[in-house]
Write a protein that holds these residues in place. Structure first.
Motif, PDB file in Angstrom:
ATOM      1  N   LEU A  68      -4.384  -7.234 -10.396  1.00  0.00           N
ATOM      2  CA  LEU A  68      -3.352  -6.430  -9.740  1.00  0.00           C
ATOM      3  C   LEU A  68      -3.833  -5.955  -8.381  1.00  0.00           C
ATOM      4  CD1 LEU A  68      -1.936  -3.863 -12.353  1.00  0.00           C
ATOM      5  CD2 LEU A  68      -1.154  -6.194 -11.897  1.00  0.00           C
ATOM      6  N   SER A  69      -2.887  -5.763  -7.467  1.00  0.00           N
ATOM      7  CA  SER A  69      -3.169  -5.027  -6.236  1.00  0.00           C
ATOM      8  C   SER A  69      -2.398  -3.722  -6.318  1.00  0.00           C
ATOM      9  CB  SER A  69      -2.684  -5.819  -5.021  1.00  0.00           C
ATOM     10  OG  SER A  69      -1.274  -5.747  -4.946  1.00  0.00           O
ATOM     11  N   CYS A  70      -2.813  -2.723  -5.544  1.00  0.00           N
ATOM     12  CA  CYS A  70      -1.969  -1.533  -5.488  1.00  0.00           C
ATOM     13  C   CYS A  70      -1.949  -0.952  -4.090  1.00  0.00           C
ATOM     14  CB  CYS A  70      -2.398  -0.505  -6.522  1.00  0.00           C
ATOM     15  SG  CYS A  70      -3.991   0.188  -6.230  1.00  0.00           S
ATOM     16  N   GLY A  71      -0.775  -0.520  -3.666  1.00  0.00           N
ATOM     17  CA  GLY A  71      -0.599   0.109  -2.358  1.00  0.00           C
ATOM     18  C   GLY A  71      -0.040   1.509  -2.556  1.00  0.00           C
ATOM     19  N   PHE A  72      -0.697   2.495  -1.952  1.00  0.00           N
ATOM     20  CA  PHE A  72      -0.227   3.881  -2.073  1.00  0.00           C
ATOM     21  C   PHE A  72       0.395   4.324  -0.755  1.00  0.00           C
ATOM     22  CE2 PHE A  72      -3.787   3.508  -4.998  1.00  0.00           C
ATOM     23  CZ  PHE A  72      -3.333   4.145  -6.129  1.00  0.00           C
ATOM     24  N   ILE A  73       1.556   4.977  -0.828  1.00  0.00           N
ATOM     25  CA  ILE A  73       2.087   5.701   0.324  1.00  0.00           C
ATOM     26  C   ILE A  73       2.112   7.165  -0.097  1.00  0.00           C
ATOM     27  CG2 ILE A  73       4.107   6.083   1.782  1.00  0.00           C
ATOM     28  CD1 ILE A  73       4.670   3.043   1.426  1.00  0.00           C
ATOM     29  N   ILE A  74       1.294   7.967   0.571  1.00  0.00           N
ATOM     30  CA  ILE A  74       1.091   9.349   0.119  1.00  0.00           C
ATOM     31  C   ILE A  74       1.575  10.315   1.200  1.00  0.00           C
ATOM     32  CG2 ILE A  74      -0.579  10.977  -0.858  1.00  0.00           C
ATOM     33  CD1 ILE A  74      -2.462   8.646  -1.391  1.00  0.00           C
ATOM     34  N   GLU A  75       2.247  11.379   0.757  1.00  0.00           N
ATOM     35  CA  GLU A  75       2.730  12.395   1.684  1.00  0.00           C
ATOM     36  C   GLU A  75       1.582  13.364   2.002  1.00  0.00           C
ATOM     37  OE1 GLU A  75       5.625  14.968  -0.055  1.00  0.00           O
ATOM     38  OE2 GLU A  75       6.355  15.726   1.871  1.00  0.00           O
ATOM     39  N   ILE A 104       4.033   4.226  -5.138  1.00  0.00           N
ATOM     40  CA  ILE A 104       3.007   3.212  -5.443  1.00  0.00           C
ATOM     41  C   ILE A 104       3.645   1.837  -5.584  1.00  0.00           C
ATOM     42  CG2 ILE A 104       1.159   2.513  -7.028  1.00  0.00           C
ATOM     43  CD1 ILE A 104       0.965   5.385  -7.980  1.00  0.00           C
ATOM     44  N   ASN A 105       3.088   0.876  -4.886  1.00  0.00           N
ATOM     45  CA  ASN A 105       3.474  -0.521  -5.104  1.00  0.00           C
ATOM     46  C   ASN A 105       2.322  -1.218  -5.808  1.00  0.00           C
ATOM     47  OD1 ASN A 105       2.921  -3.482  -3.953  1.00  0.00           O
ATOM     48  ND2 ASN A 105       5.111  -3.172  -4.228  1.00  0.00           N
ATOM     49  N   THR A 106       2.668  -2.042  -6.794  1.00  0.00           N
ATOM     50  CA  THR A 106       1.653  -2.920  -7.372  1.00  0.00           C
ATOM     51  C   THR A 106       2.169  -4.347  -7.302  1.00  0.00           C
ATOM     52  OG1 THR A 106       2.595  -2.632  -9.570  1.00  0.00           O
ATOM     53  CG2 THR A 106       0.713  -1.234  -9.029  1.00  0.00           C
ATOM     54  N   ALA A 107       1.238  -5.296  -7.189  1.00  0.00           N
ATOM     55  CA  ALA A 107       1.603  -6.709  -7.311  1.00  0.00           C
ATOM     56  C   ALA A 107       0.580  -7.309  -8.255  1.00  0.00           C
ATOM     57  CB  ALA A 107       1.573  -7.396  -5.954  1.00  0.00           C
ATOM     58  N   GLY A 108       0.944  -8.400  -8.892  1.00  0.00           N
ATOM     59  CA  GLY A 108       0.005  -8.951  -9.861  1.00  0.00           C
ATOM     60  C   GLY A 108       0.126 -10.456 -10.029  1.00  0.00           C
ATOM     61  N   VAL A 109      -0.983 -11.048 -10.462  1.00  0.00           N
ATOM     62  CA  VAL A 109      -1.026 -12.485 -10.732  1.00  0.00           C
ATOM     63  C   VAL A 109      -1.365 -12.682 -12.209  1.00  0.00           C
ATOM     64  CG1 VAL A 109      -2.066 -14.686 -10.079  1.00  0.00           C
ATOM     65  CG2 VAL A 109      -2.044 -12.791  -8.459  1.00  0.00           C
TER      66      VAL A 109
END
Lengths: 335, 362
Positions: free
Chosen positions: A90-97, A141-146
């Protein structure tokens, strides 16, 4: 480390590095991530790959039965799992305030790691951005996965034939009902827990042991009714389900009846709905019932010849009616 | 509670009521109108028409508050939303209703501050927290919602709130029923009367319908067994050639209604002529805020410009609300008019006849 996220944590400088070290690496710790390259270098994977992505904007961030971290990992793991894949990375991308408490971030990251570990996947690459206060609601949070699909497995609508059975792995509507109770604006107190969970160990068992398995989906936003319509859309068959066979918790019905919500359209986050050949239906049901997330599994209907491309509901009082897709949105920000 | 509800959806009771209706059904055609959109949903959601004799026709009436709201009300709300320092608060359904030139949801996506509220009390909270803004609540609905909005105005007055007002588009039921009968567009043999409205008003308001117009009235609950029983009671009256007001929904509706709610309603509102979509202006069928509370009346407080009203010429919502046509007669239905892109109000609200036909019928 200071106790709030600041713009400096997203700058790429020393604060970013500290955040990565003291929060992300501390929990996600694995050899691929630990290299801290711009991209994850993966080992060779042979066979058909499956790739999915899912973004999470749920409010509130912590709710009975889960949190945004568990949901973010389960979301992508489950999307891969219902395609028949074994999730791997998995990958994860955080957008935090700006101003978000670091202690909450740590709780979320710990929950992500626990869920990833349960699912047997590693979080191997990630990204963090910080936006000004007021420009996001806490954290997204975004996640992507293989994942890898086993050889000779191909699940698709075009294998579905009249006479096949429809099975749901448990009670419907639990997640959205839990979120409704957790939202302050409804001023409802209820004892409903989200079903938020990974489904891949169950799907892997089904893929391995049920040759008559036609298709699987996780009925998230739009609920069971919407998924069934997606199965039937433009196909040469129809579906019929029976209202009195659909498992719904009394607590969920008790919430929905006075509020006017329909559990058939409510989101689930740890359920699967499958279509399986009539011959293998009992076997698939037994595998589900034997699994901890499938105890309440039930055969709820079948594939029919007519009307094509439509979903029928045999109502409690015994009449057929059309069960259509969700139009519009029942409740925003549920996942 | 859930077990209690299931008794009202019991298939055996449904079957036996269906049989009883068939047994006493006269040979002639019977037209019954369900006034309330909630009843229309039950009829379609449970497939009730399939349990009824073929010569028994159920017609959907003008009982969806969003659907009967005239374009001019939406136009006024949009004009108000363009004013500086204004927050419009509304029930969610209203946002997608097309007005003459736009809808509230379109305006929201531009720059108007329009917020969805579940109760007018939420709007009061917003007013308290935004003292430099004017909060305007869009008041729609029948006797069911009016007491709640009246009590929000009373509490705004007692708390000395100066930045809260209501644009009243409220309607009351009995005059609309009379207008339908007076228009003689359709022959009606009985009314399935709205359960929740009657819980407030009581049964007396239907007396004139039963006594002067000789049309049987039965106040009905919203579960399938309620509706089948109400239909049975109506057919029985028709067969016996009597017309009275009966109450099937005794577990909720008391004959004298809810006196406290009526008192609150009458303290704040008074009858006024009102424009209904499809039915035109019906004397005394709307509610306006009394002068004692006029500082909370958005119509008094703001200078709202008059917009020339425009309707989609193909839309037959008006006829549908009068029971003359069904959505299946409409050229726009399911083609360019869908729940995603509604051309008329009946497609917007969940209780709208077109939305119900779209969602539940083949």
């Amino acid at each position: 480390m200071d106790n709030k996220i600041t713009k400096a944590h997203g700058s790429g400088g020393i604060f970013s590095h500290n955040l990565i070290k003291e929060v992300f690496l501390k929990y996600f710790d694995n050899p691929i991530l630990n290299q801290l390259r711009d991209a994850a270098l993966l080992n060779q994977i042979n066979g058909k790959l499956c790739f999915a992505t899912d973004s999470h904007v749920i409010r509130p961030l912590f709710f009975p039965g889960g949190d945004i971290g568990k949901l973010a990992v389960a979301g992508t793991v489950n999307d891969l799992a219902v395609c028949g894949a074994k999730p791997l990375y998995l990958s994860c991308g955080f957008i935090i305030e700006e101003g978000f408490p670091i202690s909450d971030l740590e709780k979320i990251v710990a929950s992500m790691q626990k869920t990833a570990q349960d699912a047997g996947v590693n979080i191997v690459t990630g990204d963090t951005k910080v936006v000004e206060k007021g420009n996001a609601d806490g954290i997204y949070i975004n996640t992507a996965g293989v994942g890898k699909i086993p050889d000779n497995i191909s699940l698709a609508e075009n294998t579905i034939t009249p006479g096949d059975r429809i099975i749901i792995s448990g009670t419907i509507g639990d997640h959205e009902a839990a979120i409704i109770c957790a939202r302050e604006e409804f001023k409802i107190t209820g004892n409903i827990s989200s079903d938020c969970n990974i489904v891949n160990s169950l799907t892997e068992k089904l893929v391995k042991n049920v040759p008559g398995l036609r298709i699987m989906r996780d009925p998230t936003r739009g609920g069971l009714a919407t998924i069934l319509n997606e199965f039937a859309d433009k196909q040469n068959f129809g579906l019929r389900i029976y209202e009195d066979k659909i498992p719904i918790k009394n607590s969920v019905r008790g919430l929905c009846e006075p509020m006017g919500f329909d559990p058939l359209y409510m989101a689930n986050e740890g359920k699967i709905v499958i279509i399986v050949s009539n011959n293998d239906a009992d076997k698939a049901l037994a595998i589900m019932k034997d699994h901890k997330i499938g105890k309440d599994a039930k055969i709820i209907g079948e594939v029919i010849e007519e009307p094509k491309s439509r979903v029928l509901l045999k109502t409690q009082i015994g009449s057929d009616r059309i069960l259509d897709m969700l139009t519009g949105e029942m409740l925003p920000r549920i996942c | 509670m859930v077990k209690y509800i299931d008794e009202f959806r019991n298939p055996n009771i449904a079957k036996s009521l269906s049989q009883k209706i068939h047994e006493i059904m006269p040979d002639s055609k019977i037209n019954l109108m369900e006034i309330c959109g909630g009843h229309t949903i039950t009829i379609f959601k449970y497939g009730i028409k399939k349990l009824l004799p073929q010569n028994l026709n159920l017609i959907s009436g003008p009982g969806c508050p969003v659907c009967v709201t005239d374009n001019s009300f939406i136009d006024s709300a949009i004009e108000l939303s363009h004013l500086q320092n204004v927050i419009i608060c509304s029930f969610g359904d209203m946002l997608r209703v097309p007005g003459s030139h736009s809808s509230l949801i379109n305006e929201k996506s531009k720059q108007s501050d329009i917020r969805i509220c579940y109760s007018p009390m939420d709007a009061i909270e917003i007013a308290k927290n935004n003292k430099n803004m004017e909060i305007i609540f869009l008041g729609i609905g029948f006797e069911t919602t009016v007491p709640l909005i009246a009590s929000s105005i009373i509490s705004a007055k007692s708390e000395g709130l100066k930045n809260f007002s209501v644009l009243s588009g409220h309607k009351t039921m009995p005059n609309a029923m009379k207008a339908l009968l007076d228009s003689e567009d359709i022959r009606l043999d009985g009314f399935i009367c709205p359960g929740h409205v009657s819980a407030i008003t009581g049964l007396d308001l239907y007396k004139i319908i039963a006594e002067k117009y000789k049309i049987p009235c039965v106040v009905s609950g919203f579960e399938p067994i309620d509706m089948l029983e109400s239909i049975y009671m109506l057919v029985k009256q028709i067969k016996e050639n009597i017309s009275t007001v009966q109450n099937q929904y005794t577990r909720v509706v008391r004959n004298q209604g809810n006196q406290k709610a009526i008192e609150i309603m009458n303290r704040v509102f008074e009858p006024v002529d009102a424009e209904w979509r499809g039915l035109g202006i019906i004397p005394g069928s709307g509610l306006k805020i009394k002068s004692e509370f006029q500082q909370f009346d958005a119509n008094q407080k703001f200078d709202i410009p008059l917009i020339e009203k425009k309707e989609n010429p193909g839309c037959i919502c008006g006829n549908i609300m009068r029971g003359i046509n069904t959505p299946l007669d409409c050229k726009l239905f399911k083609k360019i008019c869908t729940p995603q892109s509604p051309q008329g109000a009946c497609m917007v609200s969940d209780e709208g006849t077109c939305a119900t036909y779209f969602k539940y019928s083949l």
